[in-house]
Write a protein that holds these residues in place. Structure first.
Motif, short mmCIF file in Angstrom:
data_model
loop_
_atom_site.label_atom_id
_atom_site.label_comp_id
_atom_site.label_asym_id
_atom_site.label_seq_id
_atom_site.Cartn_x
_atom_site.Cartn_y
_atom_site.Cartn_z
N PHE A 122 0.83 -1.19 0.00
CA PHE A 122 0.00 0.00 0.00
C PHE A 122 0.87 1.25 0.00
O PHE A 122 1.81 1.36 0.78
N SER A 123 0.54 2.22 -0.89
CA SER A 123 1.22 3.51 -0.94
C SER A 123 2.72 3.29 -1.16
O SER A 123 3.10 2.68 -2.16
N GLY A 146 -1.63 -1.22 -4.12
CA GLY A 146 -2.60 -0.29 -3.56
C GLY A 146 -2.06 1.13 -3.54
O GLY A 146 -1.10 1.42 -2.83
N SER A 147 -2.63 2.01 -4.35
CA SER A 147 -2.21 3.42 -4.40
C SER A 147 -0.70 3.55 -4.57
O SER A 147 -0.04 4.32 -3.87
N ILE A 222 -7.01 1.73 -6.40
CA ILE A 222 -6.85 3.14 -6.09
C ILE A 222 -8.20 3.70 -5.67
O ILE A 222 -9.26 3.20 -6.09
N GLY A 223 -8.18 4.72 -4.81
CA GLY A 223 -9.41 5.40 -4.44
C GLY A 223 -9.75 6.48 -5.45
O GLY A 223 -8.84 7.10 -6.03
N ASP A 226 -8.15 9.53 -4.22
CA ASP A 226 -6.82 9.20 -3.73
C ASP A 226 -5.85 10.36 -3.96
O ASP A 226 -6.14 11.28 -4.74
N ILE A 228 -3.04 9.69 -5.29
CA ILE A 228 -2.55 9.26 -6.60
C ILE A 228 -3.64 9.57 -7.63
O ILE A 228 -4.81 9.31 -7.42
N ALA A 233 -2.90 5.47 -12.35
CA ALA A 233 -3.22 4.06 -12.18
C ALA A 233 -3.64 3.43 -13.51
O ALA A 233 -3.27 2.29 -13.82
N HIS A 252 -7.36 8.02 0.09
CA HIS A 252 -6.14 7.21 0.18
C HIS A 252 -6.21 6.25 1.36
O HIS A 252 -6.23 6.66 2.52
#
Length: 282
Positions: A122-123, A146-147, A222-223, A226, A228, A233, A252
């Motif tokens: 994540f991240s 994830g992100s 991804i949100g 987010d 990002i 993405a 995020h």
């Protein structure tokens, strides 16, 4: 006075979370391993095919994954780690890099006698997972990003301006409290912050040819709100040949219940984790 009481309550909750709630009955092992000059902390939950969890910047295992480890450990052997200078893992006295983090994780798995695994990062942990897939493809089966960031233009310009001026006072209080709950060392907290900030300020694009070299089956999450950019993405999903993309409502980390998103009271992990498990199990 109210703010002080609220802060004490939050700290108590984090301590309880780190020591009890998020280390549930299915915990199998936790300990340290000598890895490339640092003592790397890890936790192992459940049984089954290995799934390695890599946390975000400034985080611990529990702040990123505390809400979802019990769900994932029902069907998998979860290996959750804390990277250089984070949580209970020591610092090596050198700048942190995503490449070094990737090499550290590969060495840890060798020490644990795990030849191959799936990975969920994540991240910052997602960017580390990209580097693992590039640098150590022989240990990778499937990856969940994830992100994750691979290009500077994946973030809005104001993010980079903010990072140039980053200081510990701007770090989310939940993350500071969580670090001090497991490693009560303010100097260590400052080191972790500075390592992460410097790494982002100096972040360089991962070359397209390296991204395109990833052969692992990949799920990118991804949100829709987010940090990002969704376009980033989408572009990464086009560059990785065998990839899928999921854009989830929320900010995020909200899709896994990351600690700074808990105030939203969302339950997105209730459908995101089954979706992820379905991808990993195919």
């Amino acid at each position: 006075m109210k703010r002080t009481i609220a802060h004490l309550v939050l700290t108590a909750l984090i301590l309880s979370s780190c020591n009890n709630t998020n280390r549930p009955e299915q915990t199998k092992t936790h300990g340290y391993s000598e890895v490339n000059g640092i003592k790397m902390y890890y936790e192992i939950y459940g049984d089954g095919k290995p799934l390695v969890l890599l946390h975000g910047g400034g985080s611990t295992i529990q702040t990123t994954f505390g809400r979802v480890i019990p769900m994932l450990a029902k069907h998998r052997k979860i290996i959750a780690v804390e990277l250089q200078a984070h949580g209970r893992t020591s610092d090596r006295g050198k700048d942190a890099t995503f490449e070094q983090d990737a090499d550290d994780v590969a060495t840890l798995l060798k020490n644990l006698k795990i030849d191959k695994a799936d990975f969920f990062g994540f991240s910052n942990g997602g960017t580390t997972t990209i580097q693992i897939a590039i640098r150590h493809p022989q240990i990778v089966d499937k990856i969940v990003l994830g992100s994750a960031l691979s290009k500077r233009n994946g973030m809005p310009p104001q993010f980079w301006d903010f990072m140039k001026q980053a200081n510990l006072t701007n770090m989310p209080q939940e993350l500071k409290d969580a670090y001090l709950a497991v490693t009560p060392d303010p100097k260590g907290l400052q080191i972790m912050h500075d390592r992460d900030a410097k790494r982002m300020v100096n972040f360089k694009d991962i070359p397209d040819e390296q991204i395109k070299s990833i052969k692992a089956k990949t799920l990118i999450i991804i949100g829709d709100k987010d940090v990002i950019k969704p376009e980033h993405a989408i572009e990464m999903s086009r560059q990785i040949a065998d990839s899928k993309l999921a854009i989830i409502p929320g900010v995020h980390g909200e899709y896994i219940g990351e600690i700074t998103t808990l105030k939203s009271n969302s339950k997105e992990e209730d459908y995101v984790i089954p979706m992820m498990e379905s991808f990993l199990d195919k």
